[in-house]
Structure formats: structure tokens, C-alpha cells
Design a protein around this motif. Structure first.
Motif, mmCIF file in Angstrom:
data_model
loop_
_atom_site.group_PDB
_atom_site.id
_atom_site.type_symbol
_atom_site.label_atom_id
_atom_site.label_comp_id
_atom_site.label_asym_id
_atom_site.label_seq_id
_atom_site.Cartn_x
_atom_site.Cartn_y
_atom_site.Cartn_z
ATOM 1 N N LYS A 168 -4.782 50.780 -12.838
ATOM 2 C CA LYS A 168 -3.460 51.141 -12.940
ATOM 3 C C LYS A 168 -2.822 52.400 -12.781
ATOM 4 C CE LYS A 168 -0.200 51.018 -17.084
ATOM 5 N NZ LYS A 168 -0.147 50.710 -18.565
ATOM 6 N N SER A 169 -3.851 53.461 -13.135
ATOM 7 C CA SER A 169 -3.562 54.723 -12.735
ATOM 8 C C SER A 169 -3.199 55.096 -11.013
ATOM 9 C CB SER A 169 -4.573 55.869 -13.146
ATOM 10 O OG SER A 169 -5.882 55.466 -12.297
ATOM 11 N N ARG A 170 -3.817 54.087 -10.223
ATOM 12 C CA ARG A 170 -3.540 54.298 -9.027
ATOM 13 C C ARG A 170 -2.678 53.350 -7.966
ATOM 14 N NH1 ARG A 170 -7.966 53.870 -5.494
ATOM 15 N NH2 ARG A 170 -9.318 52.344 -6.570
ATOM 16 N N THR A 171 -2.120 52.582 -8.873
ATOM 17 C CA THR A 171 -1.459 51.245 -8.216
ATOM 18 C C THR A 171 0.062 51.410 -8.505
ATOM 19 O OG1 THR A 171 -3.410 49.825 -8.593
ATOM 20 C CG2 THR A 171 -1.299 48.640 -7.895
ATOM 21 N N SER A 172 0.857 50.999 -7.579
ATOM 22 C CA SER A 172 2.274 50.734 -7.835
ATOM 23 C C SER A 172 2.910 49.682 -6.742
ATOM 24 C CB SER A 172 3.092 51.963 -7.246
ATOM 25 O OG SER A 172 4.343 51.859 -7.350
ATOM 26 N N ILE A 173 3.433 48.599 -7.506
ATOM 27 C CA ILE A 173 3.995 47.665 -6.855
ATOM 28 C C ILE A 173 5.583 47.543 -7.135
ATOM 29 C CG2 ILE A 173 4.363 44.981 -6.887
ATOM 30 C CD1 ILE A 173 1.316 44.929 -7.962
ATOM 31 N N SER A 174 6.098 47.465 -5.809
ATOM 32 C CA SER A 174 7.774 47.319 -5.796
ATOM 33 C C SER A 174 8.206 46.506 -4.923
ATOM 34 C CB SER A 174 7.997 48.655 -5.377
ATOM 35 O OG SER A 174 7.529 48.888 -3.970
ATOM 36 N N LYS A 175 9.546 46.115 -4.996
ATOM 37 C CA LYS A 175 10.176 45.120 -3.936
ATOM 38 C C LYS A 175 11.326 45.665 -3.507
ATOM 39 C CE LYS A 175 12.624 43.037 -7.833
ATOM 40 N NZ LYS A 175 13.106 41.788 -8.501
ATOM 41 N N ASP A 176 11.825 44.861 -2.340
ATOM 42 C CA ASP A 176 12.917 45.260 -1.588
ATOM 43 C C ASP A 176 13.737 43.781 -1.527
ATOM 44 O OD1 ASP A 176 14.855 45.512 0.356
ATOM 45 O OD2 ASP A 176 13.582 46.895 1.632
ATOM 46 N N THR A 177 14.621 43.680 -2.468
ATOM 47 C CA THR A 177 15.294 42.284 -2.585
ATOM 48 C C THR A 177 16.072 41.980 -1.116
ATOM 49 O OG1 THR A 177 17.105 43.271 -3.602
ATOM 50 C CG2 THR A 177 15.310 42.323 -4.746
ATOM 51 N N SER A 178 16.595 43.051 -0.536
ATOM 52 C CA SER A 178 17.254 43.022 0.818
ATOM 53 C C SER A 178 16.454 42.474 1.872
ATOM 54 C CB SER A 178 18.004 44.189 1.260
ATOM 55 O OG SER A 178 17.016 45.060 1.641
#
Length: 125
Positions: free
Chosen positions: A66-76
Motif C-alpha cells: 500500500k505504501s508504494r502503490t498507486s492505481i489510477s484510470k484514464d476514462t478518455s
């Protein structure tokens, strides 16, 4: 038919940030009820669930990462991405993105119906 494929660099130096993108076709990442996860498999070891982003944008991560991870999204672009910071050689693995179409998101990789082909990431100087 949902299809996913991972893209990103195959070699990352220690202490840098690993960045991967998953491109989705055959479904929308904003469709209600969907869960989009990153899962990895280090050499000689089993699958490890890393984290998930749901269709409404909520994120949940493995406590160990958790301290090192990031998940994101680009809906376009109908994509979601993984960033793992401060990588070490222990982060060398095949990284998969996966989709769960029905039901609540899960940490259990067996519940994900659709998978990308996987991409090898090696952490080395």
C-alpha cells in the motif's frame, strides 16, 4: 469479449518508479460494478494481488504494498495504470492486469474472469 493488454518498460532501475498501463477493449472501465486489478507473479512464486480500482474510481491496495502503490484510470482512453515506487529486485515479476465483471471487487485472483497476457518487468541496475 473483454480484452486487456499491459504496456510499459521491461527494465526499471532500483529505487525508481515502475509504471504500467492496461488498455481495455470490449468493455468500459466506467461500467458500474466492474473491478480492475493489478496482479503480479515473481519468478518461482505464486500470483500476488496488488490492488484494484473500481468503476466508480475507488482504490484498494494490498497491505504489504500500500505504501508504494498507486492505481489510477484514464476514462478518455479506457485505460488504468499502476505505479509502484521505490522498486527493488524483489519487484521483478510478470505483471498482469485483470477484470472482474460481476460482484464486489476481490483480492482473490481466481475471481477475475479476464486477464492480459502479462508483461515481464525486471528491476536491475
Amino acid at each position: 469479449q473483454v480484452q486487456l493488454w499491459e504496456s510499459g518498460p521491461g527494465l526499471v532501475k532500483p529505487s525508481q518508479t515502475l509504471s504500467l498501463t492496461c488498455t481495455v477493449s470490449g468493455d468500459s472501465i466506467t461500467t458500474s460494478g466492474r473491478a480492475w486489478s493489478w496482479i503480479r507473479q515473481p519468478p518461482g512464486k505464486g500470483l500476488e494481488w496488488m490492488g484494484v480500482i473500481t468503476s466508480d474510481g475507488s482504490t484498494y491496495y494490498s497491505p504489504s504494498l500500500k505504501s508504494r502503490t498507486s492505481i489510477s484510470k484514464d476514462t478518455s482512453k479506457n485505460q488504468f495504470s499502476l505505479q509502484l515506487s521505490g522498486v527493488t529486485p524483489e519487484d521483478t515479476a510478470v505483471y498482469y492486469c485483470a477484470a472482474k465483471k460481476y460482484g464486489r471487487w476481490s483480492r482473490n485472483q481466481d475471481e477475475y474472469e479476464y486477464w492480459g497476457q502479462g508483461t515481464q518487468v525486471t528491476v536491475s541496475s
